[in-house]
Write an enzyme that holds these catalytic residues in place. Sequence first.
Site, short mmCIF file in Angstrom:
data_model
loop_
_atom_site.label_atom_id
_atom_site.label_comp_id
_atom_site.label_asym_id
_atom_site.label_seq_id
_atom_site.Cartn_x
_atom_site.Cartn_y
_atom_site.Cartn_z
CG ASP A 46 31.04 -0.77 -14.08
OD1 ASP A 46 30.08 -1.09 -14.80
OD2 ASP A 46 30.97 -0.61 -12.85
CB THR A 50 21.45 -1.06 -14.35
OG1 THR A 50 21.26 -2.02 -13.34
CG2 THR A 50 20.14 -0.84 -15.09
CG ASP A 94 27.45 0.28 -12.53
OD1 ASP A 94 26.76 -0.48 -13.23
OD2 ASP A 94 27.82 0.00 -11.38
CE LYS A 95 20.10 -0.71 -10.35
NZ LYS A 95 20.16 -0.97 -8.89
CB THR A 96 24.60 -1.92 -8.46
OG1 THR A 96 23.30 -2.25 -8.96
CG2 THR A 96 24.80 -2.54 -7.09
CE LYS A 146 27.08 -2.83 -16.61
NZ LYS A 146 27.29 -2.40 -15.22
#
Length: 671
Positions: free
Chosen positions: A546, A495, A342-344, A523
Amino acid sequence: MHEGHETMFRRRFFVSTLLSIPVLLYSETLQGWLGFSVPAFPGSEWLTPVFAVIVFAYGGVPFLRMAAPELRDRAPGMMTLISMAITVAFVYSLASLVVPTEAAFFWELVTLIDIMLLGHWIEMRSVRRASSALDELAKLMPDTAERITESGETEEVPATELEEGDLVLVRPGASVPADGVVEEGDSDVNESMITGESTAVSKEPGDEVIGGTVNGDGSLRVRISATGEETTLAGIMRLVEEAQSSESKTQALADRAAGWLFYVALGAAVVTAIAWTIATGFDSAVIERVVTVLVIACPHALGLAIPLVVAINTSLAARNGMLVRDRIAMEEARTLDTVVFDKTGTLTEGEQGVVDIATVDGVSEDEALALAATVEGDSEHMIARAIREKADERDVSRGTPTDFEALKGRGVRATVNGERIHVGGPNLLAELEGGVPAKLERFAERAGENAQTVVYLVREGEPVAAFALADVIREESYRVVDALHELGLEVAMLTGDSEDVARAVAADLGIDTVFAEVLPEDKDAKVTELQEQGKAVAMVGDGVNDAPALTRADIGIAIGSGTDVAVQSADIILVQNNPMDVVRLVKLSRASYRKMQQNLVWAAGYNVFALPLAAGILAPIGVLLSPAVGALLMSLSTVIVAINAQLLRRVDLSVPSLPGVSAPGEPRSAD
C-alpha cells in the site's frame, strides 16, 4: 528541514523574548499606557535601541533569509510580509535616533519579531515530518543468505553478493533473500508484508517466491531469479520514491493570505505617499505615515491565525486516535471526494475466522465445534486457530486428543473419546468412503459462491459438520462506509482478492467502487486513475504494497497496526487501528478549516480597518491612526484570534453523530 526550523525558531523565540524585556520596560509609549516608570541611569536611553537591534539581528534576520526564495520565485508569502514590516520598522526607528520624528517603532519591532517566532515555532512543530518509508522497505531484506555450493555445502554470504542463478537455502522462519523459484521443498510463505493479504501462500517446486517474504515451517531451496534493483521489493521502493517526488507543492493558507496582503500593503503605501505629498508636500510626516502603513500591514494575528489552529487540531487529532504527520493533508481532508480502502487488515480483521457452520441432524453446532477444536488443539495452522477462537467465543470446552496426526495437504486426525475424528478440506473427503450429506453439500456450494474456505468434520468416516471460513469484516467497517456516505464522500476498495470475493464484500458494506485482483505494483495506478477523473483521493491501507498508493494519494492514511513502511509513507496514521477515525479526520478537517478562515477574517479585518486609517483616509475630519493606537488594535486582533482558535476544542467528533449511522449487532464476514 522542518525539524531544523523548529529548533531554530524555538531557540530564537526564547532568546529574543528575553532580550525584548528591556525594550518594553523602557518604552515611553508603554509606560504612558500602563502608568509605570523604571529607574533611569546614565545611558539608559540607549537600552531600547541597542536591545532592539540585537533582537532584530538575532530573531529577525532569519525571516529575511527565508524571504529570499519567495522573492526569487516571485511568490511573496508570510516571510516576505514579515521581512517587509520588521525591516521598515527597524530602519525607520534607527533613523528616528538622528532625525526628529513623532515616535520610534522599537517596541513594536521586538514584539512583532517575538510573536512571529512563536507562531512559526508552533507551525514547524506541527508539520515536522520524518519520512523514512524507503529505509523501512530496505529493512525487509535480510542482510545475509545461505548459498548452496556445488558440493552441496552451505555458506553464509551477504545478500548483496547473490547473483542470478545462485541456489540458496531458506530455513523455516527465515526471510527469502531475493526473488526466485522453488527447486526443492514445500512450505507456506507469509507474503503479507508484500501483498497485504492475510493467508500464507503454499509454495512447492516451480513456484515463485518474493524477496523479503518470510518462510513458514518448511525448508526451501530457491534458485535466485532477480537481485538488487530487479526484485519486486525494489520495484515497490521505486514506486514510493516516484510518488513522493510527484507530490504537489501546496502553499499554506496563511502564506497565500500573506502574499495578497503584501501587495495590498505596497499599494496602500504608494497611494499614501502620493496622496500626502500632494496634500501637504513631502516631509518627515509623509514618511512616518508610509512607515505606519507598512508596519501595521503585518499584524501579529496573521502570524498566529493558522499555527494556533494547527496546534489545537493536532492535539485533538491525537486524542481521537489520529497522528498528523503532514499539516497540509489535514487541511485538505475537507476537500476529499473519494476514500479508497485496502481490504485486508483495514476493512477486515486480516485473519481467517469461522463465519458459518452447518451440521447434520443429531449434531449441534457446539458439539461439532468442540470436536474440531479438540482435534486442532495443538496446531498452529490459521484454520486451526480460527476454529479454536470460535470455540472460545462460544465458551465451548475442548477435550484431550490422542494419536494426533497431520495429513499433508488434507488436514488432521486424532482420537477423541474413542472415536476417530478427521478435520480437513475437500481433499480429505476424497480419501474417505461414503458421500457427503446433501445438507453439507448445499452449504459448501453457497460458501464456494462467496469464495469461502470450507473445512469438514468427519466422525468415524462420516462427515457430520462443515465450517465456512473467511476473512472477517471489522464491525466498524459498516459504520465507516455509512458515515462517509453521509458526509457526501464516495468509498472505493482495493484488493488483490478475486473479483467474486471483492464484489461480495463491497455489496455487504455498500462500497461504491471496487478494484479487484490488483497486483501490488498496480495499486498506486488505481489511485492515479481516480485522480485523473478529477477526484481528491484518500488512501487507507496497512501493508507494504500500500505504500506507493499511500504516497500517491492526495492524503495517505495508515492503519497504525500496519507495517512500519505503510505508516512512514502516510500523511496521517490511525494509531488506534480504527477505520472509523477516517470519518473523524474529515469532520475535524472541516471544522479546523472553518476556524482558519474565521481567524484570517479577523486578521484581515484588522487590516481592512487599520490600513485606511493609517493611510489617513479620515484625516480631513481629524481622524488619524497613530502608530501607538495601531499597535493596540494589532494586539486586540491577536487576542481575538487566540480565543477563537481555542473554540475548536468544542468540535463534536463523536461517531455516530450523523443521521442513519448506527452500529450493527454482530460482525459479518468478508465474503
